[in-house]
Design a protein around this motif. Structure first.
Motif, PDB file in Angstrom:
ATOM      1  N   LYS A   1      36.074 -26.593-126.418  1.00 39.16           N
ATOM      2  CA  LYS A   1      37.454 -26.554-126.230  1.00 39.16           C
ATOM      3  C   LYS A   1      37.990 -26.926-124.765  1.00 39.16           C
ATOM      4  O   LYS A   1      39.015 -26.440-124.260  1.00 39.16           O
ATOM      5  CB  LYS A   1      37.500 -25.042-126.387  1.00 39.16           C
ATOM      6  N   LEU A   2      36.970 -27.500-124.102  1.00 40.76           N
ATOM      7  CA  LEU A   2      37.161 -27.850-122.455  1.00 40.76           C
ATOM      8  C   LEU A   2      37.305 -29.446-122.512  1.00 40.76           C
ATOM      9  O   LEU A   2      37.155 -29.885-121.322  1.00 40.76           O
ATOM     10  CB  LEU A   2      36.385 -27.312-121.680  1.00 40.76           C
ATOM     11  N   GLY A   3      37.898 -30.210-123.518  1.00 39.29           N
ATOM     12  CA  GLY A   3      37.978 -31.519-123.276  1.00 39.29           C
ATOM     13  C   GLY A   3      36.742 -32.132-123.116  1.00 39.29           C
ATOM     14  O   GLY A   3      35.820 -31.907-123.811  1.00 39.29           O
ATOM     15  N   SER A   4      36.572 -33.020-122.172  1.00 37.70           N
ATOM     16  CA  SER A   4      35.263 -33.768-121.788  1.00 37.70           C
ATOM     17  C   SER A   4      34.459 -32.890-121.136  1.00 37.70           C
ATOM     18  O   SER A   4      33.240 -33.316-121.070  1.00 37.70           O
ATOM     19  CB  SER A   4      35.652 -35.196-121.251  1.00 37.70           C
ATOM     20  N   GLN A   5      34.860 -31.704-120.618  1.00 37.14           N
ATOM     21  CA  GLN A   5      33.861 -30.982-119.954  1.00 37.14           C
ATOM     22  C   GLN A   5      33.244 -29.955-121.048  1.00 37.14           C
ATOM     23  O   GLN A   5      33.757 -28.780-121.165  1.00 37.14           O
ATOM     24  CB  GLN A   5      34.460 -30.058-118.891  1.00 37.14           C
ATOM     25  N   ASN A   6      32.252 -30.398-121.630  1.00 31.76           N
ATOM     26  CA  ASN A   6      31.816 -29.707-122.700  1.00 31.76           C
ATOM     27  C   ASN A   6      30.844 -28.423-122.391  1.00 31.76           C
ATOM     28  O   ASN A   6      30.630 -27.664-123.087  1.00 31.76           O
ATOM     29  CB  ASN A   6      31.173 -30.212-123.891  1.00 31.76           C
ATOM     30  N   ALA A   7      30.236 -28.470-121.301  1.00 30.76           N
ATOM     31  CA  ALA A   7      29.091 -27.589-120.575  1.00 30.76           C
ATOM     32  C   ALA A   7      29.890 -26.555-119.630  1.00 30.76           C
ATOM     33  O   ALA A   7      30.497 -26.816-118.733  1.00 30.76           O
ATOM     34  CB  ALA A   7      28.163 -28.111-120.030  1.00 30.76           C
ATOM     35  N   PHE A   8      29.714 -25.068-120.121  1.00 30.37           N
ATOM     36  CA  PHE A   8      30.321 -24.029-119.053  1.00 30.37           C
ATOM     37  C   PHE A   8      29.464 -23.504-118.267  1.00 30.37           C
ATOM     38  O   PHE A   8      29.549 -22.407-117.841  1.00 30.37           O
ATOM     39  CB  PHE A   8      31.381 -23.256-119.682  1.00 30.37           C
TER      40      PHE A   8
ATOM     41  N   GLY B   1      39.151 -28.315-115.810  1.00 28.29           N
ATOM     42  CA  GLY B   1      37.747 -27.737-115.634  1.00 28.29           C
ATOM     43  C   GLY B   1      36.773 -28.279-114.727  1.00 28.29           C
ATOM     44  O   GLY B   1      35.743 -28.181-114.783  1.00 28.29           O
ATOM     45  N   ARG B   2      37.425 -29.119-113.890  1.00 28.92           N
ATOM     46  CA  ARG B   2      36.539 -29.830-113.111  1.00 28.92           C
ATOM     47  C   ARG B   2      37.252 -30.163-111.819  1.00 28.92           C
ATOM     48  O   ARG B   2      38.438 -30.850-111.697  1.00 28.92           O
ATOM     49  CB  ARG B   2      36.120 -31.486-113.564  1.00 28.92           C
ATOM     50  N   TYR B   3      36.801 -29.371-110.461  1.00 32.09           N
ATOM     51  CA  TYR B   3      37.543 -29.446-109.341  1.00 32.09           C
ATOM     52  C   TYR B   3      36.743 -29.657-108.367  1.00 32.09           C
ATOM     53  O   TYR B   3      35.505 -29.924-108.354  1.00 32.09           O
ATOM     54  CB  TYR B   3      38.343 -28.134-109.092  1.00 32.09           C
ATOM     55  N   ARG B   4      37.481 -30.253-107.067  1.00 31.83           N
ATOM     56  CA  ARG B   4      36.548 -30.447-105.987  1.00 31.83           C
ATOM     57  C   ARG B   4      35.908 -29.366-105.326  1.00 31.83           C
ATOM     58  O   ARG B   4      34.722 -29.317-104.827  1.00 31.83           O
ATOM     59  CB  ARG B   4      37.143 -31.140-105.173  1.00 31.83           C
ATOM     60  N   GLN B   5      36.533 -28.260-105.155  1.00 28.19           N
ATOM     61  CA  GLN B   5      36.173 -27.048-104.872  1.00 28.19           C
ATOM     62  C   GLN B   5      36.229 -25.926-106.208  1.00 28.19           C
ATOM     63  O   GLN B   5      37.156 -25.948-106.757  1.00 28.19           O
ATOM     64  CB  GLN B   5      36.861 -26.261-103.768  1.00 28.19           C
TER      65      GLN B   5
ATOM     66  N   LEU C   1      26.994 -20.893-113.890  1.00 31.20           N
ATOM     67  CA  LEU C   1      27.981 -20.775-114.498  1.00 31.20           C
ATOM     68  C   LEU C   1      29.237 -21.336-113.989  1.00 31.20           C
ATOM     69  O   LEU C   1      29.512 -21.094-112.905  1.00 31.20           O
ATOM     70  CB  LEU C   1      28.173 -19.526-115.291  1.00 31.20           C
ATOM     71  N   GLY C   2      30.220 -22.143-114.731  1.00 33.19           N
ATOM     72  CA  GLY C   2      31.512 -22.620-113.953  1.00 33.19           C
ATOM     73  C   GLY C   2      32.493 -21.424-114.346  1.00 33.19           C
ATOM     74  O   GLY C   2      33.040 -21.324-115.331  1.00 33.19           O
TER      75      GLY C   2
END
Length: 418
Positions: A273-280, A119-123, A305-306
């Motif tokens: 539900k997104l591991g440590s990325q809790n904000a979407f 859930g976390r990418y460079r682009q 929004l991601g």
RNA sequence: GUGGCUGUAGUUCAGCGGUAGAGCGCCUGACUGUGGCUCAGGAUGUCGCGGGUUCGAAUCCCGUCAGCCACCCCA
């Protein structure tokens, strides 16, 4: 493999791309009914714009931007978020002169050089909206409710909405001082990260995950009690409207912001539900930013929004965004059939019918298999016999019923004319 | 940026010192022009990449790249 996409940047291939398109269209439609119009800004801006808007001390600006000097010595950066560019475009176009209120939606890639993770990418991609020129707390509430509707429309369930007020330039400094003093008094109990935060971004200590810090933060002064009258009133108005709108939320006074421009309302869409990325999804009010960037002194409220995170959540929940496209498959056997049918197929396509065909003269069996795999609702079969008779066999793949249709009637058979 | 785990056919994974295997998928066939089920065959891999140890490495070591997870940060 010699050539691969670069770290943290991925290709969006079919069939995933269809889900992306669907998601984007849904956002455009839902937000469109609230008056948000699409803007498309360049992905490259002068670095200075981001430093000015996001803040020079933020992690994003300090170490996450892709920046470089171009041939004319300008420092440029790939945008790490969408608000700065959108506000810049708003000012540059003079849109505020034409109308007092502007509502924008943007969709596109953002770039941040972080260590990639789920859930976390460079682009990564954001769908964001900005409402410029509205001071009323109603817009804050409306955006939160709108976002909630959007997620409901997608079928998402397991999330919560948290809101907070960050104060303004009148009351925040006072609170920062009090909180800073509190932190200093707890110094011996804090982890290394939090000690660094005292200098950089003290409020971050509020949601540190270190058990010792959590313990030390238990009786930390929270901003709620230190808000000025205006901020307090604004915050309670937002809550009032949210209740009117029937949007469920909780106040979380530990919500902090990584970008400097936020004032008063801050909100987040949170999931476990997104591991440590809790904000979407997250956003808030940024009165003062437009002026800071050289525009009129109007207020602003927006969120981002991601896209990847939303898609991940939908996958997790077993939600589908793929729509099966109805297609007609042409099973052609032999060159005469191809020659005779190619113009008819082309006509159908020009009339908007989704047609697929066999190009390489495979056996009928293998053509049928492919038609099935593509979910063709109808297969048109033509071989030498049909060419002789001037009719096509039209097979309904669901009922298995077949009928003969004259070549001249084929287009009419598939195209509805009103 | 820090720490940990992983990297074998299209895909999910097994093999863990003697030069590769399974399920799914894919292709072909089952009285020769008809799909989804079943059955029978078949193709496919520089074992991420580069170096080293060894008579011999997918298997051990080092490096590198990529992915994942956590921290950090954030959408």
């Amino acid at each position: 493999m010699k050539y691969t996409s670069i770290k943290g940047m991925s290709d969006i291939m079919p069939p995933a791309s269809a889900a992306w398109r669907k998601l984007e269209n849904t956002a455009l439609t839902v937000f469109g009914s609230y008056g948000y119009k699409e803007v498309r800004t360049p992905m490259l801006e002068k670095t200075e714009l981001f430093i000015r808007s996001i803040g020079s001390d933020t992690a994003v600006v300090e170490k996450e931007m892709y920046s470089f000097k171009d041939q004319s010595d300008d420092m440029l950066s790939l945008r790490p978020e969408g608000t700065a560019s959108t506000v810049r475009a708003y000012i540059e176009s003079g849109a505020y002169q034409a109308e007092a209120v502007a509502k924008y939606i943007y969709i596109g890639p953002m770039f941040r050089r972080e260590r990639p993770q789920k859930g976390r990418y460079r682009q990564f991609h954001q769908i964001g909206v900005e409402a410029l020129g509205i001071a009323s707390p109603l817009i804050d509430a409306e955006q939160i409710a709108m976002c909630d509707h959007f997620f409901k429309e997608l079928g998402l369930k397991d999330y919560s909405i948290e809101i907070n007020s960050l104060g303004c330039k009148e009351c925040r400094p006072g609170y920062n001082k009090i909180f800073g003093d509190f932190l200093t008094s707890k110094k011996v109990h804090l982890c290394g990260d939090c000690l660094r935060r005292i200098e950089k971004n003290p409020l971050r200590a509020l949601d540190c995950k270190n058990p010792a810090c959590i313990e030390a933060m238990k009786d930390a002064p929270l901003i709620g009690e230190y808000l000025c009258g205006d901020c307090k009133a604004h915050m309670s108005e937002v809550q009032k409207y949210l209740k009117e709108l029937g949007t469920k939320f909780v106040v979380n006074q530990r919500i902090v912001r990584g970008l400097d421009y936020y004032v008063r309302t801050a909100f987040e869409f949170i999931t476990t539900k997104l591991g440590s990325q809790n904000a979407f999804g997250a956003g808030g009010r940024y009165d003062g930013l437009v002026k800071e960037l050289g525009g009129p002194d109007v207020s602003g409220v927006g969120f981002a929004l991601g896209v990847e995170r939303i898609l991940l959540l939908m996958e997790e929940g077993g939600l589908q965004l793929k729509e099966k496209e109805a297609l007609v498959f042409f099973a052609l056997m032999g060159e005469p059939a191809r020659e005779r049918l190619v113009p008819i197929i082309d006509k159908l396509r020009q009339d908007g019918v989704y047609v697929e065909l066999d190009y390489d003269n495979h056996s009928l069996k293998s053509q049928m298999r492919r038609a099935d795999k593509l979910f063709a609702h109808t297969v048109v079969i033509i071989g030498d016999e049909e060419i002789k008779k001037g009719v096509a066999i039209v097979r309904n793949m669901h009922t298995k019923e077949q009928e003969e249709v004259k070549f001249d009637d084929l287009v009419r058979h598939f195209v509805r004319v009103d």
